[in-house]
Design a protein around this motif. Structure first.
Motif, PDB file in Angstrom:
ATOM      1  N   SER A 180       6.832  -1.349  -6.169  1.00  0.00           N
ATOM      2  CA  SER A 180       7.085  -0.219  -7.055  1.00  0.00           C
ATOM      3  C   SER A 180       8.523   0.266  -6.915  1.00  0.00           C
ATOM      4  O   SER A 180       9.225   0.489  -7.914  1.00  0.00           O
ATOM      5  CB  SER A 180       6.115   0.914  -6.743  1.00  0.00           C
ATOM      6  N   ALA A 181       8.985   0.436  -5.683  1.00  0.00           N
ATOM      7  CA  ALA A 181      10.328   0.961  -5.441  1.00  0.00           C
ATOM      8  C   ALA A 181      11.411   0.066  -6.019  1.00  0.00           C
ATOM      9  O   ALA A 181      12.453   0.555  -6.477  1.00  0.00           O
ATOM     10  CB  ALA A 181      10.546   1.155  -3.942  1.00  0.00           C
ATOM     11  N   VAL A 182      11.190  -1.249  -6.008  1.00  0.00           N
ATOM     12  CA  VAL A 182      12.182  -2.193  -6.535  1.00  0.00           C
ATOM     13  C   VAL A 182      12.575  -1.841  -7.967  1.00  0.00           C
ATOM     14  O   VAL A 182      13.739  -1.991  -8.365  1.00  0.00           O
ATOM     15  CB  VAL A 182      11.633  -3.637  -6.450  1.00  0.00           C
ATOM     16  N   ASN A 183      11.620  -1.371  -8.756  1.00  0.00           N
ATOM     17  CA  ASN A 183      11.916  -1.062 -10.159  1.00  0.00           C
ATOM     18  C   ASN A 183      12.989   0.005 -10.308  1.00  0.00           C
ATOM     19  O   ASN A 183      13.711   0.023 -11.312  1.00  0.00           O
ATOM     20  CB  ASN A 183      10.635  -0.591 -10.866  1.00  0.00           C
ATOM     21  N   GLU A 184      13.094   0.867  -9.318  1.00  0.00           N
ATOM     22  CA  GLU A 184      14.091   1.940  -9.374  1.00  0.00           C
ATOM     23  C   GLU A 184      15.363   1.558  -8.630  1.00  0.00           C
ATOM     24  O   GLU A 184      16.465   1.712  -9.159  1.00  0.00           O
ATOM     25  CB  GLU A 184      13.499   3.209  -8.770  1.00  0.00           C
ATOM     26  N   VAL A 185      15.231   1.042  -7.407  1.00  0.00           N
ATOM     27  CA  VAL A 185      16.434   0.830  -6.587  1.00  0.00           C
ATOM     28  C   VAL A 185      17.266  -0.353  -7.071  1.00  0.00           C
ATOM     29  O   VAL A 185      18.459  -0.432  -6.781  1.00  0.00           O
ATOM     30  CB  VAL A 185      16.075   0.666  -5.097  1.00  0.00           C
ATOM     31  N   LEU A 186      16.673  -1.283  -7.814  1.00  0.00           N
ATOM     32  CA  LEU A 186      17.422  -2.399  -8.375  1.00  0.00           C
ATOM     33  C   LEU A 186      17.458  -2.349  -9.905  1.00  0.00           C
ATOM     34  O   LEU A 186      17.693  -3.371 -10.557  1.00  0.00           O
ATOM     35  CB  LEU A 186      16.823  -3.739  -7.924  1.00  0.00           C
ATOM     36  N   ALA A 187      17.256  -1.173 -10.463  1.00  0.00           N
ATOM     37  CA  ALA A 187      17.122  -1.043 -11.921  1.00  0.00           C
ATOM     38  C   ALA A 187      18.318  -1.598 -12.682  1.00  0.00           C
ATOM     39  O   ALA A 187      18.167  -2.157 -13.769  1.00  0.00           O
ATOM     40  CB  ALA A 187      16.902   0.422 -12.297  1.00  0.00           C
ATOM     41  N   ASP A 188      19.511  -1.464 -12.133  1.00  0.00           N
ATOM     42  CA  ASP A 188      20.719  -1.910 -12.833  1.00  0.00           C
ATOM     43  C   ASP A 188      21.186  -3.289 -12.391  1.00  0.00           C
ATOM     44  O   ASP A 188      22.286  -3.714 -12.750  1.00  0.00           O
ATOM     45  CB  ASP A 188      21.849  -0.895 -12.610  1.00  0.00           C
ATOM     46  N   ALA A 189      20.382  -3.983 -11.618  1.00  0.00           N
ATOM     47  CA  ALA A 189      20.792  -5.289 -11.109  1.00  0.00           C
ATOM     48  C   ALA A 189      20.612  -6.374 -12.176  1.00  0.00           C
ATOM     49  O   ALA A 189      19.591  -6.387 -12.878  1.00  0.00           O
ATOM     50  CB  ALA A 189      19.966  -5.652  -9.872  1.00  0.00           C
ATOM     51  N   PRO A 190      21.559  -7.288 -12.303  1.00  0.00           N
ATOM     52  CA  PRO A 190      21.410  -8.408 -13.238  1.00  0.00           C
ATOM     53  C   PRO A 190      20.479  -9.470 -12.656  1.00  0.00           C
ATOM     54  O   PRO A 190      20.895 -10.579 -12.322  1.00  0.00           O
ATOM     55  CB  PRO A 190      22.843  -8.921 -13.387  1.00  0.00           C
ATOM     56  N   ALA A 191      19.228  -9.112 -12.523  1.00  0.00           N
ATOM     57  CA  ALA A 191      18.264  -9.975 -11.841  1.00  0.00           C
ATOM     58  C   ALA A 191      16.964 -10.035 -12.624  1.00  0.00           C
ATOM     59  O   ALA A 191      16.564  -9.065 -13.277  1.00  0.00           O
ATOM     60  CB  ALA A 191      17.991  -9.469 -10.424  1.00  0.00           C
ATOM     61  N   TRP A 192      16.322 -11.181 -12.520  1.00  0.00           N
ATOM     62  CA  TRP A 192      14.974 -11.368 -13.053  1.00  0.00           C
ATOM     63  C   TRP A 192      14.121 -11.815 -11.880  1.00  0.00           C
ATOM     64  O   TRP A 192      14.302 -12.913 -11.346  1.00  0.00           O
ATOM     65  CB  TRP A 192      14.981 -12.410 -14.169  1.00  0.00           C
ATOM     66  N   ILE A 193      13.222 -10.952 -11.444  1.00  0.00           N
ATOM     67  CA  ILE A 193      12.359 -11.244 -10.301  1.00  0.00           C
ATOM     68  C   ILE A 193      10.949 -11.510 -10.811  1.00  0.00           C
ATOM     69  O   ILE A 193      10.376 -10.685 -11.527  1.00  0.00           O
ATOM     70  CB  ILE A 193      12.342 -10.073  -9.304  1.00  0.00           C
ATOM     71  N   ARG A 232       2.593   2.032 -13.449  1.00  0.00           N
ATOM     72  CA  ARG A 232       2.953   3.419 -13.173  1.00  0.00           C
ATOM     73  C   ARG A 232       4.402   3.467 -12.682  1.00  0.00           C
ATOM     74  O   ARG A 232       4.797   2.658 -11.840  1.00  0.00           O
ATOM     75  CB  ARG A 232       2.030   4.016 -12.096  1.00  0.00           C
ATOM     76  N   PRO A 233       5.203   4.397 -13.173  1.00  0.00           N
ATOM     77  CA  PRO A 233       6.594   4.517 -12.710  1.00  0.00           C
ATOM     78  C   PRO A 233       6.650   4.741 -11.206  1.00  0.00           C
ATOM     79  O   PRO A 233       5.706   5.290 -10.608  1.00  0.00           O
ATOM     80  CB  PRO A 233       7.119   5.732 -13.478  1.00  0.00           C
ATOM     81  N   PRO A 234       7.748   4.347 -10.564  1.00  0.00           N
ATOM     82  CA  PRO A 234       7.814   4.445  -9.100  1.00  0.00           C
ATOM     83  C   PRO A 234       7.517   5.828  -8.536  1.00  0.00           C
ATOM     84  O   PRO A 234       6.754   5.943  -7.572  1.00  0.00           O
ATOM     85  CB  PRO A 234       9.256   4.014  -8.799  1.00  0.00           C
ATOM     86  N   ALA A 235       8.113   6.868  -9.101  1.00  0.00           N
ATOM     87  CA  ALA A 235       7.880   8.206  -8.540  1.00  0.00           C
ATOM     88  C   ALA A 235       6.393   8.564  -8.574  1.00  0.00           C
ATOM     89  O   ALA A 235       5.855   9.162  -7.632  1.00  0.00           O
ATOM     90  CB  ALA A 235       8.696   9.250  -9.290  1.00  0.00           C
ATOM     91  N   GLY A 281       9.849  18.502   3.991  1.00  0.00           N
ATOM     92  CA  GLY A 281       9.973  17.051   3.967  1.00  0.00           C
ATOM     93  C   GLY A 281      10.890  16.572   2.866  1.00  0.00           C
ATOM     94  O   GLY A 281      11.375  17.359   2.041  1.00  0.00           O
ATOM     95  N   PRO A 282      11.164  15.260   2.811  1.00  0.00           N
ATOM     96  CA  PRO A 282      12.078  14.716   1.802  1.00  0.00           C
ATOM     97  C   PRO A 282      11.557  14.957   0.385  1.00  0.00           C
ATOM     98  O   PRO A 282      10.366  14.796   0.117  1.00  0.00           O
ATOM     99  CB  PRO A 282      12.125  13.220   2.127  1.00  0.00           C
ATOM    100  N   SER A 283      12.455  15.313  -0.517  1.00  0.00           N
ATOM    101  CA  SER A 283      12.057  15.552  -1.908  1.00  0.00           C
ATOM    102  C   SER A 283      12.077  14.274  -2.736  1.00  0.00           C
ATOM    103  O   SER A 283      11.438  14.213  -3.790  1.00  0.00           O
ATOM    104  CB  SER A 283      12.993  16.587  -2.550  1.00  0.00           C
ATOM    105  N   ASP A 284      12.798  13.249  -2.275  1.00  0.00           N
ATOM    106  CA  ASP A 284      12.934  12.007  -3.023  1.00  0.00           C
ATOM    107  C   ASP A 284      11.876  11.009  -2.554  1.00  0.00           C
ATOM    108  O   ASP A 284      11.903  10.580  -1.396  1.00  0.00           O
ATOM    109  CB  ASP A 284      14.333  11.417  -2.811  1.00  0.00           C
ATOM    110  N   PRO A 285      10.917  10.604  -3.414  1.00  0.00           N
ATOM    111  CA  PRO A 285       9.901   9.641  -2.975  1.00  0.00           C
ATOM    112  C   PRO A 285      10.477   8.275  -2.639  1.00  0.00           C
ATOM    113  O   PRO A 285       9.823   7.469  -1.984  1.00  0.00           O
ATOM    114  CB  PRO A 285       8.960   9.548  -4.189  1.00  0.00           C
ATOM    115  N   LEU A 286      11.717   8.021  -3.064  1.00  0.00           N
ATOM    116  CA  LEU A 286      12.365   6.744  -2.771  1.00  0.00           C
ATOM    117  C   LEU A 286      13.259   6.813  -1.538  1.00  0.00           C
ATOM    118  O   LEU A 286      13.968   5.850  -1.246  1.00  0.00           O
ATOM    119  CB  LEU A 286      13.178   6.283  -3.978  1.00  0.00           C
ATOM    120  N   ALA A 287      13.230   7.920  -0.819  1.00  0.00           N
ATOM    121  CA  ALA A 287      14.022   8.026   0.406  1.00  0.00           C
ATOM    122  C   ALA A 287      13.619   6.921   1.380  1.00  0.00           C
ATOM    123  O   ALA A 287      12.436   6.718   1.650  1.00  0.00           O
ATOM    124  CB  ALA A 287      13.809   9.393   1.046  1.00  0.00           C
ATOM    125  N   GLY A 288      14.601   6.214   1.890  1.00  0.00           N
ATOM    126  CA  GLY A 288      14.345   5.095   2.788  1.00  0.00           C
ATOM    127  C   GLY A 288      14.345   3.764   2.086  1.00  0.00           C
ATOM    128  O   GLY A 288      14.617   2.733   2.706  1.00  0.00           O
TER     129      GLY A 288
END
Length: 300
Positions: free
Chosen positions: A115-128, A156-159, A251-258
């Protein structure tokens, strides 16, 4: 291929289905001068090599278990693949990434990664493309694959997914070996963890340095951003050292923290990322006004 991420789940139930679906993906990438990487099981690597013939020499095959040791390390590895491919003149990368979901306790960990990959690599020129063998994988793994890969009716979106599916807390058995309040310095936490680890054979190892680094980073986050009441707990388990830093903050507000790599332009923001890189298990929970950050590092 457009300069943004495409992230697909690929379900198969025969060896022929595996190669029939992925060989065209690979060959189309090679014709487009994309870098092509396969991080799959040894058996599936053999299937791909046989089906690709001479084209297999143009594919980078990677050790699947080495690639999928820890989610944050996998994110860092994919980013390095992209940078290396760009330095060789490729404008895009195609990755076949067969995550090893491992024992049931790790299923959620790798579903959260997908799930997190969809957000943290959203701008990557990659097809996984992530293969899922429906012959052997549990129903819950296949269901989560549909919820974490765009294009499915149940995506479902990552968040949303990360908020609904918490990371399992590293298990412990019995009361902690030690508990201490955490004041305004991380020194006491480092001393406590170092003393217990040394008594259990960690002295003089790189793993002790990593354990103390993670402890320092998480304790510093609690001091800087947590509540006024803070404490550190330590357990020794057959697997390794389990530490927990708790405070009465939100606690952390960003669900993608880490999961999200730190911004190189900023001095801070690296604590959770470093901890995720080095810990075999890592979880943040918030319940009844108390935030717990618990992590486990395996024995040296």
């Amino acid at each position: 291929m457009r300069a943004s991420l495409t992230h697909d789940a690929f379900f198969y139930d025969t060896d022929e289905g595996f190669t029939g679906g992925l060989v065209p993906f690979v060959r189309d990438g090679l014709r487009s001068d994309h870098a092509v990487v396969a991080a799959v099981t040894d058996a599936n690597a053999d299937l791909l090599r046989d089906a690709l013939g001479r084209d297999a020499a143009r594919v980078t095959f990677m050790d699947r278990d080495g690639c999928f040791r820890r989610p944050a390390s996998t994110v860092a590895g994919w980013r390095k693949l992209l940078a290396d491919a760009a330095s060789r003149g490729h404008d895009a990368v195609r990755i076949i990434g067969e995550a090893g979901s491992g024992p049931p306790a790790r299923h959620v960990t790798w579903a959260r990664f997908e799930s997190a990959v969809n957000e943290v690599l959203a701008d990557a020129p990659a097809w996984i493309v992530c293969p899922y063998d429906t012959r052997v994988l549990p129903h819950e793994v296949l269901a989560d694959a549909r919820r974490t890969h765009p294009g499915s009716d149940t995506y479902r979106p990552p968040a949303e997914f990360l908020g609904a599916v918490p990371e399992p807390v590293p298990p412990v058995d019995g009361p902690p070996a030690a508990v201490t309040p955490l004041g305004d310095s991380v020194a006491e936490a480092r001393h406590l963890v170092g003393r217990i680890a040394t008594a259990h054979g960690w002295a003089g190892t790189d793993r002790l340095d990593e354990l103390l680094l993670v402890t320092s980073e998480i304790a510093a986050n609690a001091v800087l951003y947590g509540g006024a009441r803070r404490e550190v707990r330590v357990w020794v388990t057959p697997q390794g050292m389990v530490c927990e830093v708790g405070d009465d903050g939100p606690g952390p507000s960003d669900p993608l923290a880490g999961y999200r790599p730190p911004d190189d332009r900023l001095l801070g923001g690296r604590g959770m990322w470093i901890a995720q890189q080095l810990s075999e298990a890592f979880a943040v929970t918030h319940h009844d006004g108390w935030t717990r950050v618990r992590f486990m590092l395996s024995h040296p």
